[in-house]
Design a protein around this motif. Structure first.
Motif, PDB file in Angstrom:
ATOM      1  N   HIS A 248      22.809  20.872  31.175  1.00 34.04           N
ATOM      2  CA  HIS A 248      23.517  21.872  31.672  1.00 34.04           C
ATOM      3  C   HIS A 248      24.728  22.434  30.678  1.00 34.04           C
ATOM      4  CE1 HIS A 248      26.296  23.897  34.684  1.00 34.04           C
ATOM      5  NE2 HIS A 248      27.348  23.256  34.097  1.00 34.04           N
ATOM      6  N   VAL A 249      25.007  21.470  29.954  1.00 34.20           N
ATOM      7  CA  VAL A 249      25.850  22.207  28.614  1.00 34.20           C
ATOM      8  C   VAL A 249      24.976  22.989  27.858  1.00 34.20           C
ATOM      9  CG1 VAL A 249      27.619  21.758  27.108  1.00 34.20           C
ATOM     10  CG2 VAL A 249      27.470  19.994  29.000  1.00 34.20           C
ATOM     11  N   LEU A 250      23.883  22.290  27.475  1.00 36.11           N
ATOM     12  CA  LEU A 250      22.989  23.036  26.387  1.00 36.11           C
ATOM     13  C   LEU A 250      22.496  24.308  27.042  1.00 36.11           C
ATOM     14  CD1 LEU A 250      20.271  21.300  24.632  1.00 36.11           C
ATOM     15  CD2 LEU A 250      19.641  23.460  25.609  1.00 36.11           C
ATOM     16  N   GLU A 251      22.172  24.473  28.358  1.00 37.93           N
ATOM     17  CA  GLU A 251      21.836  25.652  28.880  1.00 37.93           C
ATOM     18  C   GLU A 251      23.007  26.804  28.996  1.00 37.93           C
ATOM     19  OE1 GLU A 251      19.722  26.552  33.229  1.00 37.93           O
ATOM     20  OE2 GLU A 251      21.656  25.524  33.271  1.00 37.93           O
ATOM     21  N   THR A 252      24.150  26.268  29.194  1.00 39.51           N
ATOM     22  CA  THR A 252      25.251  27.248  29.226  1.00 39.51           C
ATOM     23  C   THR A 252      25.321  27.919  27.709  1.00 39.51           C
ATOM     24  OG1 THR A 252      26.548  25.959  30.800  1.00 39.51           O
ATOM     25  CG2 THR A 252      27.786  27.394  29.416  1.00 39.51           C
ATOM     26  N   LEU A 253      25.184  27.142  26.706  1.00 39.92           N
ATOM     27  CA  LEU A 253      25.384  27.811  25.400  1.00 39.92           C
ATOM     28  C   LEU A 253      24.027  28.602  25.250  1.00 39.92           C
ATOM     29  CD1 LEU A 253      26.651  27.722  22.405  1.00 39.92           C
ATOM     30  CD2 LEU A 253      25.267  25.611  21.935  1.00 39.92           C
ATOM     31  N   LEU A 254      23.190  28.275  25.626  1.00 43.98           N
ATOM     32  CA  LEU A 254      22.063  29.423  25.479  1.00 43.98           C
ATOM     33  C   LEU A 254      22.198  30.470  26.330  1.00 43.98           C
ATOM     34  CD1 LEU A 254      19.085  26.560  25.527  1.00 43.98           C
ATOM     35  CD2 LEU A 254      19.680  28.014  23.563  1.00 43.98           C
ATOM     36  N   ASP A 255      22.661  30.485  27.162  1.00 44.96           N
ATOM     37  CA  ASP A 255      22.954  31.381  28.202  1.00 44.96           C
ATOM     38  C   ASP A 255      23.891  32.618  27.513  1.00 44.96           C
ATOM     39  OD1 ASP A 255      22.526  33.001  30.554  1.00 44.96           O
ATOM     40  OD2 ASP A 255      24.486  32.484  31.348  1.00 44.96           O
ATOM     41  N   GLN A 256      24.865  32.130  26.881  1.00 39.55           N
ATOM     42  CA  GLN A 256      25.661  33.006  26.104  1.00 39.55           C
ATOM     43  C   GLN A 256      24.983  33.555  24.917  1.00 39.55           C
ATOM     44  OE1 GLN A 256      29.268  30.652  24.767  1.00 39.55           O
ATOM     45  NE2 GLN A 256      29.842  30.445  26.437  1.00 39.55           N
ATOM     46  N   ALA A 257      23.942  32.769  24.387  1.00 33.38           N
ATOM     47  CA  ALA A 257      23.191  33.552  23.386  1.00 33.38           C
ATOM     48  C   ALA A 257      22.376  34.600  23.879  1.00 33.38           C
ATOM     49  CB  ALA A 257      22.439  32.418  22.642  1.00 33.38           C
ATOM     50  N   ARG A 258      21.597  34.291  24.904  1.00 39.02           N
ATOM     51  CA  ARG A 258      20.647  35.472  25.112  1.00 39.02           C
ATOM     52  C   ARG A 258      21.320  36.529  26.068  1.00 39.02           C
ATOM     53  NH1 ARG A 258      17.319  33.841  30.660  1.00 39.02           N
ATOM     54  NH2 ARG A 258      19.191  33.502  32.256  1.00 39.02           N
ATOM     55  N   SER A 259      22.538  36.425  26.316  1.00 42.34           N
ATOM     56  CA  SER A 259      23.435  37.592  26.823  1.00 42.34           C
ATOM     57  C   SER A 259      24.036  38.326  25.975  1.00 42.34           C
ATOM     58  CB  SER A 259      24.070  37.107  27.907  1.00 42.34           C
ATOM     59  OG  SER A 259      25.402  36.300  27.157  1.00 42.34           O
ATOM     60  N   GLY A 260      23.716  37.965  24.489  1.00 40.47           N
ATOM     61  CA  GLY A 260      24.588  38.691  23.554  1.00 40.47           C
ATOM     62  C   GLY A 260      25.861  38.140  23.148  1.00 40.47           C
ATOM     63  N   GLY A 261      26.581  37.076  23.906  1.00 36.97           N
ATOM     64  CA  GLY A 261      27.876  36.709  23.567  1.00 36.97           C
ATOM     65  C   GLY A 261      28.035  35.902  22.511  1.00 36.97           C
ATOM     66  N   ARG A 262      26.898  35.254  21.835  1.00 36.77           N
ATOM     67  CA  ARG A 262      27.036  34.373  20.887  1.00 36.77           C
ATOM     68  C   ARG A 262      25.934  34.554  19.976  1.00 36.77           C
ATOM     69  NH1 ARG A 262      29.205  29.649  19.925  1.00 36.77           N
ATOM     70  NH2 ARG A 262      30.514  29.709  21.770  1.00 36.77           N
TER      71      ARG A 262
ATOM     72  N   MET B  28      30.997  23.996  20.141  1.00 34.29           N
ATOM     73  CA  MET B  28      30.385  25.256  19.901  1.00 34.29           C
ATOM     74  C   MET B  28      30.908  26.237  21.025  1.00 34.29           C
ATOM     75  SD  MET B  28      28.411  25.452  17.391  1.00 34.29           S
ATOM     76  CE  MET B  28      29.864  24.277  16.802  1.00 34.29           C
ATOM     77  N   LEU B  29      30.841  25.689  22.203  1.00 34.50           N
ATOM     78  CA  LEU B  29      31.506  26.479  23.206  1.00 34.50           C
ATOM     79  C   LEU B  29      32.874  26.878  23.242  1.00 34.50           C
ATOM     80  CD1 LEU B  29      29.693  24.612  26.422  1.00 34.50           C
ATOM     81  CD2 LEU B  29      29.120  26.922  25.504  1.00 34.50           C
ATOM     82  N   ALA B  30      33.491  25.957  22.832  1.00 36.43           N
ATOM     83  CA  ALA B  30      35.142  26.311  22.697  1.00 36.43           C
ATOM     84  C   ALA B  30      35.488  27.201  21.358  1.00 36.43           C
ATOM     85  CB  ALA B  30      36.048  24.633  22.677  1.00 36.43           C
ATOM     86  N   GLY B  31      34.778  27.094  20.525  1.00 33.06           N
ATOM     87  CA  GLY B  31      34.948  27.809  19.183  1.00 33.06           C
ATOM     88  C   GLY B  31      34.692  29.121  19.612  1.00 33.06           C
ATOM     89  N   ALA B  32      35.675  30.041  18.752  1.00 34.86           N
ATOM     90  CA  ALA B  32      35.157  31.297  18.667  1.00 34.86           C
ATOM     91  C   ALA B  32      34.509  32.151  17.692  1.00 34.86           C
ATOM     92  CB  ALA B  32      36.887  32.216  18.500  1.00 34.86           C
ATOM     93  N   ALA B  33      33.888  31.116  16.703  1.00 35.86           N
ATOM     94  CA  ALA B  33      33.118  31.450  15.571  1.00 35.86           C
ATOM     95  C   ALA B  33      31.774  32.052  16.009  1.00 35.86           C
ATOM     96  CB  ALA B  33      33.000  30.433  14.721  1.00 35.86           C
TER      97      ALA B  33
ATOM     98  N   ALA C 275      23.596  21.788  16.472  1.00 38.04           N
ATOM     99  CA  ALA C 275      23.979  21.136  17.636  1.00 38.04           C
ATOM    100  C   ALA C 275      22.899  20.978  18.657  1.00 38.04           C
ATOM    101  CB  ALA C 275      25.277  21.661  18.024  1.00 38.04           C
ATOM    102  N   LEU C 276      22.156  22.026  18.751  1.00 38.96           N
ATOM    103  CA  LEU C 276      21.117  22.265  19.691  1.00 38.96           C
ATOM    104  C   LEU C 276      20.007  21.063  19.361  1.00 38.96           C
ATOM    105  CD1 LEU C 276      21.085  26.175  20.339  1.00 38.96           C
ATOM    106  CD2 LEU C 276      21.980  24.197  22.054  1.00 38.96           C
ATOM    107  N   LEU C 277      19.631  21.307  18.175  1.00 34.24           N
ATOM    108  CA  LEU C 277      18.520  20.266  17.603  1.00 34.24           C
ATOM    109  C   LEU C 277      18.959  18.805  17.627  1.00 34.24           C
ATOM    110  CD1 LEU C 277      17.340  21.987  14.127  1.00 34.24           C
ATOM    111  CD2 LEU C 277      16.121  21.744  16.415  1.00 34.24           C
ATOM    112  N   ALA C 278      20.388  18.318  17.564  1.00 35.11           N
ATOM    113  CA  ALA C 278      20.647  17.141  17.915  1.00 35.11           C
ATOM    114  C   ALA C 278      20.572  16.719  19.303  1.00 35.11           C
ATOM    115  CB  ALA C 278      22.355  16.911  17.455  1.00 35.11           C
ATOM    116  N   SER C 279      20.708  17.695  20.303  1.00 29.36           N
ATOM    117  CA  SER C 279      21.031  17.671  21.858  1.00 29.36           C
ATOM    118  C   SER C 279      19.032  17.397  22.079  1.00 29.36           C
ATOM    119  CB  SER C 279      21.545  18.599  22.409  1.00 29.36           C
ATOM    120  OG  SER C 279      22.672  18.899  22.086  1.00 29.36           O
TER     121      SER C 279
END
Length: 659
Positions: free
Chosen positions: A66-80, A130-135, A89-93
């Motif tokens: 669920h957390v992993l999916e949230t991060l990926l959803d930000q990436a595919r929507s152009g937000g990250r 990753m989710l909390a950071g602004a980088a 971090a994703l590979l470690a997951s």
């Protein structure tokens, strides 16, 4: 309904999904840019795993995905942007998810106790960071505001399930209810493909829909609703602009698989099926028994009158051809592309290179080359050691490579190709190459036998001696003096051989030659007294009848056979296997010259029976390991014949290299 019956399919598909995620993440990291289709593939794999895990109650998998999916959803929507830190971090997951799947698959009452909670917490913390950071933000507030100003007025969705959708366990009405929860939705139902009542099949989907949703609904939420059925429907999602002159987003299929499935007319389910390996093995065993029965019939038919039994003999010849065709077809079921072995190395190369602070580029070729599944499983460990050795010892550091005028990024290559009835797998690097003088010094320190004026091939062969190493320092990757001898013994045990080619300053290549399958092979039948033995045909060089003076006895070395300009060790198979000495009526013995691991050996037998295809039976699994024997087979007359392990006989005799 007992849903545990679906566990096996879930675990298998989830592992495939994790492999796809890993490959996609490595591709993104290597290219340095976010490919939308790749990000979508990674997201869909995570979403599928999350949904299945939630269905079966695998809580730890559900929470992490669920957390992993949230991060990926930000990436595919152009937000990250998925930079190197996010990819790590994703590979470690992915690694943690693999371990979690293994725990849940094993089952049992103590699942929570077997979960590595420390690794799980570390992976979760990396994603949360990753989710909390602004980088990782990919857009500024200005671009976000511009996107809001140009957002669509509404979404138009054309959804038409394929007839087979119900068979996958999906329900279109569930999808419609999920979409209705996103915002005010209008629905238009299409029944143009609905058949007459008399021919209506309730197990097939016939209806389609055109839907509209407000433009305030996120595109990602719409995609998520269809994530489970995108390859089982015709789907078009169109963003209709506030100004109707032109759409902001062109109508697009959510995925290429959906379009392909529609083009195939819904026959996707008919193109492949999943079959358990034990079922395939059982089928191969049955075909093996058929081959034995066919050989028995052929042997019995040799005593028949060919004129009186012409029709019967013709039928037996047809049976022979059909049996061979069936055997090849069934063996083909076990053949898999070596990509199944190669696919794990991009991740390994990345991790090892990072630990050693080296820059490495991996190139692979011939991934579609097919090899028996059993051989693939047994070749992975040797390849892992060769790959680590190439990175650790073969490639120089970036500084050393620059000083030598090389690209600071080293190249590791893996290739596979068919060659006759064998496959050649090579692992190469463009590093420093082997140091001939250093290897010879180490060999002298260890008192290893070295020929006078050895060739490069003989020097390189020294690294396969047990415990041999030229490393100055021991690491957890290599340099402990173990490995290369195990690599060679494992390959020889598979009926293959290995050789090294190297040039100082230019790199090294390890070449592995393997049989395509271990289940059935061509062999030469030889008689030793009253027993019949099988010598693998791929090892046979020639057979001959020694003349007077060709056989000589060497002190402390046994007998040798002169074959033209060579003197080869000569082993009597009867004595080797403890059989009584044969009674000969002055008939001279026959020598069969075999070659294994680059060395030749002559085997003394009484008679050449013939050439035949034999079904290999694992003697160790059914009885115990016997030195000098690699397996057994059943002959046409029902007798058991042992398969000669020429490589093992050569090693046991401590054979010198042929002169």
């Amino acid at each position: 309904m007992d849903i545990t019956q679906f566990h096996a399919a879930f675990f298998e598909e989830s592992r495939e999904g994790l492999d796809a995620m890993e490959a996609g993440l490595l591709g993104l990291e290597e290219s340095g840019r976010a490919d939308a289709e790749t990000v979508n593939t990674i997201f869909r794999a995570a979403h599928s795993i999350k949904g299945g895990a939630a269905t079966f109650g695998f809580g730890a998998v559900t929470d992490l995905t669920h957390v992993l999916e949230t991060l990926l959803d930000q990436a595919r929507s152009g937000g990250r942007v998925l930079d190197r830190e996010a990819t790590g971090a994703l590979l470690a997951s992915v690694d943690v998810l693999r371990d979690l799947l293994a725990v849940y698959e094993q089952g049992g009452p103590d699942i929570e106790g077997r979960i590595d909670h420390a690794a799980l917490a570390q992976a979760r913390a990396g994603l949360d960071r990753m989710l909390a950071g602004a980088a990782g933000a990919a857009t500024t507030s200005n671009t976000a505001q511009a996107a809001a100003d140009t957002g669509p007025d509404h979404w138009r969705i054309a959804f038409h399930p394929l007839p087979s959708l119900f068979m996958s366990g999906n329900d279109p009405l569930r999808i419609l209810r999920e979409l209705a929860g996103l915002g005010e939705m209008t629905v238009e139902c299409h029944d143009r493909e609905l058949p007459a009542f008399a021919s209506l099949d309730p197990h097939e989907a016939h209806l389609g829909w055109t839907l509209t949703l407000p433009g305030t609904v996120k595109r990602g939420d719409i995609d998520e609703a269809f994530a489970w059925v995108e390859d089982q429907c015709e789907l078009e999602i169109e963003a209709v602009a506030k100004v109707e002159a032109a759409p902001v987003e062109a109508a697009a299929n959510t995925s290429a698989p959906a379009a392909n499935a529609a083009a195939r007319g819904g026959n996707d389910a008919d193109t492949s099926i999943r079959v358990a390996v034990n079922k395939v093995d059982a089928l191969i065993n049955l075909v093996g028994e058929l081959v034995i029965t066919q050989a028995m019939l052929r042997q019995r038919a040799q005593s028949l009158d060919p004129v009186a039994n012409e029709a019967l003999l013709s039928g037996l010849e047809q049976l022979d051809r059909n049996t061979r065709d069936l055997q090849e077809a069934v063996m083909g079921v076990r053949m898999l592309p070596v990509e199944f072995a190669f696919s794990r190395f991009p991740r390994m190369v990345r991790d090892v290179a990072s630990r050693l602070n080296k820059k490495v580029r991996l190139k692979t070729s011939g991934e579609a080359t097919e090899l028996d599944k059993g051989v693939i499983e047994k070749i992975v460990d040797p390849l892992v050691h060769l790959m680590r050795n190439a990175i650790d010892h073969g490639l120089e550091s970036p500084e050393e490579r620059r000083a030598a005028g090389k690209d600071e990024t080293g190249t590791i290559s893996m290739s596979a190709a068919h060659q006759g009835g064998h496959i050649i797998i090579e692992v190469g690097d463009d590093g420093r190459g082997l140091d001939r003088e250093r290897i010879l010094r180490k060999a002298a320190e260890r008192n290893l036998p070295v020929p006078d004026e050895p060739t490069d091939a003989q020097v390189w062969d020294l690294v396969f001696h047990p415990g041999f190493s030229t490393a100055d320092a021991l690491t957890d990757l290599s340099g402990r003096g173990v490995g290369m001898d195990v690599v060679k013994s494992n390959i020889v045990a598979l009926g293959g051989n290995v050789e090294i080619r190297s040039a100082r300053g230019q790199g090294s290549t390890i070449s592995i030659r393997l049989p395509l399958t271990l289940a059935i092979m061509d062999g030469m039948s030889v008689a030793v007294g009253d027993e019949v033995f099988i010598i693998p045909l791929n090892m046979v060089v020639e057979s001959l009848q020694p003349g007077a003076g060709d056989v000589r006895t060497v002190t402390n070395e046994g007998r040798v056979l002169r074959v033209r300009d060579e003197f080869l060790p000569l082993l009597n198979l009867a004595a080797t296997y403890g059989l009584p000495a044969p009674r000969r009526d002055d008939t001279p013995p026959i020598a069969v010259v075999v070659e294994c691991d680059g060395r030749k050996l002559a085997l003394e037998v009484d008679e050449l029976v013939g050439q035949q295809q034999v079904v290999v039976k694992n003697l160790e699994a059914n009885y115990r390991r016997i030195d000098g024997v690699s397996g057994a087979t059943i002959l046409g007359d029902g007798r058991v014949a042992l398969i000669v392990d020429a490589g093992g006989l050569g090693q046991a005799a401590r054979l010198p290299a042929a002169a």
